[in-house]
Write a protein that holds these residues in place. Structure first.
Motif, mmCIF file in Angstrom:
data_model
loop_
_atom_site.group_PDB
_atom_site.id
_atom_site.type_symbol
_atom_site.label_atom_id
_atom_site.label_comp_id
_atom_site.label_asym_id
_atom_site.label_seq_id
_atom_site.Cartn_x
_atom_site.Cartn_y
_atom_site.Cartn_z
ATOM 1 N N SER A 81 0.833 -1.205 0.000
ATOM 2 C CA SER A 81 0.000 0.000 0.000
ATOM 3 C C SER A 81 0.865 1.251 0.000
ATOM 4 O O SER A 81 0.547 2.249 -0.671
ATOM 5 C CB SER A 81 -0.927 0.014 1.210
ATOM 6 N N TRP A 82 1.962 1.211 0.746
ATOM 7 C CA TRP A 82 2.876 2.356 0.793
ATOM 8 C C TRP A 82 3.494 2.606 -0.579
ATOM 9 O O TRP A 82 3.550 3.745 -1.049
ATOM 10 C CB TRP A 82 3.958 2.087 1.837
ATOM 11 N N ILE A 83 3.939 1.550 -1.241
ATOM 12 C CA ILE A 83 4.534 1.683 -2.580
ATOM 13 C C ILE A 83 3.518 2.248 -3.563
ATOM 14 O O ILE A 83 3.816 3.174 -4.336
ATOM 15 C CB ILE A 83 5.063 0.323 -3.078
ATOM 16 N N PHE A 84 2.305 1.711 -3.531
ATOM 17 C CA PHE A 84 1.296 2.181 -4.482
ATOM 18 C C PHE A 84 0.812 3.583 -4.137
ATOM 19 O O PHE A 84 0.341 4.312 -5.009
ATOM 20 C CB PHE A 84 0.133 1.192 -4.567
ATOM 21 N N GLY A 85 0.919 3.975 -2.867
ATOM 22 C CA GLY A 85 0.624 5.359 -2.514
ATOM 23 C C GLY A 85 1.611 6.310 -3.175
ATOM 24 O O GLY A 85 1.235 7.375 -3.691
ATOM 25 N N ILE A 86 2.899 5.920 -3.162
ATOM 26 C CA ILE A 86 3.912 6.724 -3.855
ATOM 27 C C ILE A 86 3.611 6.754 -5.353
ATOM 28 O O ILE A 86 3.700 7.798 -6.008
ATOM 29 C CB ILE A 86 5.321 6.157 -3.595
ATOM 30 N N LEU A 87 3.236 5.599 -5.887
ATOM 31 C CA LEU A 87 2.924 5.511 -7.315
ATOM 32 C C LEU A 87 1.788 6.452 -7.702
ATOM 33 O O LEU A 87 1.893 7.198 -8.692
ATOM 34 C CB LEU A 87 2.547 4.075 -7.679
ATOM 35 N N THR A 88 0.695 6.427 -6.950
ATOM 36 C CA THR A 88 -0.453 7.261 -7.315
ATOM 37 C C THR A 88 -0.115 8.745 -7.190
ATOM 38 O O THR A 88 -0.580 9.553 -7.998
ATOM 39 C CB THR A 88 -1.683 6.919 -6.457
ATOM 40 N N ASN A 89 0.711 9.103 -6.205
ATOM 41 C CA ASN A 89 1.128 10.507 -6.094
ATOM 42 C C ASN A 89 1.969 10.918 -7.299
ATOM 43 O O ASN A 89 1.778 12.006 -7.862
ATOM 44 C CB ASN A 89 1.917 10.722 -4.795
ATOM 45 N N CYS A 90 2.915 10.054 -7.687
ATOM 46 C CA CYS A 90 3.750 10.352 -8.864
ATOM 47 C C CYS A 90 2.892 10.439 -10.120
ATOM 48 O O CYS A 90 3.080 11.334 -10.952
ATOM 49 C CB CYS A 90 4.820 9.266 -9.046
ATOM 50 N N ALA A 91 1.951 9.498 -10.255
ATOM 51 C CA ALA A 91 1.113 9.452 -11.458
ATOM 52 C C ALA A 91 0.189 10.661 -11.528
ATOM 53 O O ALA A 91 -0.016 11.230 -12.604
ATOM 54 C CB ALA A 91 0.307 8.161 -11.483
ATOM 55 N N ARG A 92 -0.374 11.065 -10.382
ATOM 56 C CA ARG A 92 -1.238 12.248 -10.372
ATOM 57 C C ARG A 92 -0.449 13.501 -10.769
ATOM 58 O O ARG A 92 -0.938 14.338 -11.523
ATOM 59 C CB ARG A 92 -1.856 12.437 -8.989
ATOM 60 N N SER A 93 0.761 13.628 -10.230
ATOM 61 C CA SER A 93 1.588 14.794 -10.568
ATOM 62 C C SER A 93 1.910 14.814 -12.047
ATOM 63 O O SER A 93 1.843 15.863 -12.700
ATOM 64 C CB SER A 93 2.891 14.767 -9.752
ATOM 65 N N ARG A 94 2.248 13.652 -12.606
ATOM 66 C CA ARG A 94 2.570 13.589 -14.028
ATOM 67 C C ARG A 94 1.322 13.868 -14.863
ATOM 68 O O ARG A 94 1.377 14.581 -15.874
ATOM 69 C CB ARG A 94 3.138 12.211 -14.361
ATOM 70 N N GLY A 95 0.174 13.301 -14.445
ATOM 71 C CA GLY A 95 -1.068 13.556 -15.173
ATOM 72 C C GLY A 95 -1.443 15.033 -15.149
ATOM 73 O O GLY A 95 -1.937 15.566 -16.143
ATOM 74 N N ALA A 96 -1.184 15.700 -14.010
ATOM 75 C CA ALA A 96 -1.484 17.136 -13.910
ATOM 76 C C ALA A 96 -0.598 17.940 -14.850
ATOM 77 O O ALA A 96 -1.046 18.890 -15.492
ATOM 78 C CB ALA A 96 -1.305 17.609 -12.475
ATOM 79 N N ARG A 97 0.675 17.549 -14.956
ATOM 80 C CA ARG A 97 1.576 18.247 -15.873
ATOM 81 C C ARG A 97 1.128 18.044 -17.322
ATOM 82 O O ARG A 97 1.178 18.963 -18.128
ATOM 83 C CB ARG A 97 3.017 17.745 -15.696
ATOM 84 N N GLU A 98 0.677 16.837 -17.632
ATOM 85 C CA GLU A 98 0.180 16.566 -18.985
ATOM 86 C C GLU A 98 -1.048 17.401 -19.297
ATOM 87 O O GLU A 98 -1.189 17.929 -20.395
ATOM 88 C CB GLU A 98 -0.170 15.084 -19.139
ATOM 89 N N SER A 99 -1.944 17.540 -18.313
ATOM 90 C CA SER A 99 -3.190 18.268 -18.562
ATOM 91 C C SER A 99 -2.946 19.748 -18.789
ATOM 92 O O SER A 99 -3.733 20.422 -19.444
ATOM 93 C CB SER A 99 -4.162 18.071 -17.388
ATOM 94 N N ARG A 100 -1.805 20.267 -18.253
ATOM 95 C CA ARG A 100 -1.492 21.676 -18.468
ATOM 96 C C ARG A 100 -0.893 21.936 -19.849
ATOM 97 O O ARG A 100 -0.878 23.065 -20.321
ATOM 98 C CB ARG A 100 -0.514 22.166 -17.388
#
Length: 218
Positions: A81-100
């Motif tokens: 769960s800890w690893i996937f928490g890091i993953l979702t944070n990284c993925a959200r940040s990358r997705g936000a950069r893409e959306s901009r």
């Protein structure tokens, strides 16, 4: 002789021993962890970003975050769960950069408030005998029809076409086999929200598969 590592895939795996092995720099511990979770991490990352290539970058960024953050892991959640928490944070940040840097319309999905099932599938409230009941109930399909390569590929595409959060929830629950609690923790959503999103996602996928099956049977 080195102590045998706990199996990171086993239920109730000893996270504390595995983390200690990782902190001591045992390469085989890290390789075992990567082998266990890499595929799932790629699939989950793909639900946040626009391409498999970007998802791979997110996963690599996550592993770096895991290695750099091991000293901060306190065991309040499972290691997975800890690893996937890091993953979702990284993925959200990358997705936000893409959306901009891309048109918003390319990332926006259907209205999250839309009904999970087409209202025309139900009888009207003024029906004399069965108000609100199914007018056209879901079909039951033989297991061998659902297991064909074409049907499975269609299901994968139907999931890929869902709005982002619905796609993330159904991917964790029905593809990766996570519990509702694990899914809520990884995505940072409430149990009630998770339940609604999963219901909508399953209903939409089922409706798409139903159309596919009807076409195939003609």
């Amino acid at each position: 002789m080195q102590e045998q590592l706990p199996d990171p895939s086993a239920p109730g795996s000893d996270d504390a021993r595995l983390v200690e092995a990782l902190r001591s720099g045992r390469e085989e511990a890290f390789l075992a962890l990567v082998q266990r979770h890499q595929g799932s991490m790629l699939r989950v990352a793909t639900t946040f970003v626009s391409s498999a290539a970007v998802a791979e970058e997110v996963v690599q960024e996550t592993w770096l975050g895991v290695l750099h953050g091991l000293d901060r892991f306190q065991g309040r959640s499972s290691l997975r769960s800890w690893i996937f928490g890091i993953l979702t944070n990284c993925a959200r940040s990358r997705g936000a950069r893409e959306s901009r840097s891309a048109p918003f319309s390319s990332f926006s999905g259907p209205d999250e408030d839309e009904p999970a099932v087409d209202p025309s599938r139900f009888l009207g409230a003024d029906h004399p005998r069965w108000p609100g009941h199914w007018a056209s109930p879901p079909e039951q399909w033989a297991e061998e029809k659902l297991a064909t390569k074409e049907t499975l590929e269609f299901v994968r595409q139907a999931i890929a076409d869902l709005p982002p959060v619905q796609k993330q929830v159904i991917s964790l629950r029905d593809v990766e086999g996570w519990t509702s609690a694990e899914t809520c923790e990884a995505l940072g959503i409430s149990e009630a929200n998770q339940r609604v999103l999963l219901h909508r996602a399953r209903s939409k996928v089922r409706a798409r598969v139903e159309q596919f099956m009807q076409k195939e049977s003609r």
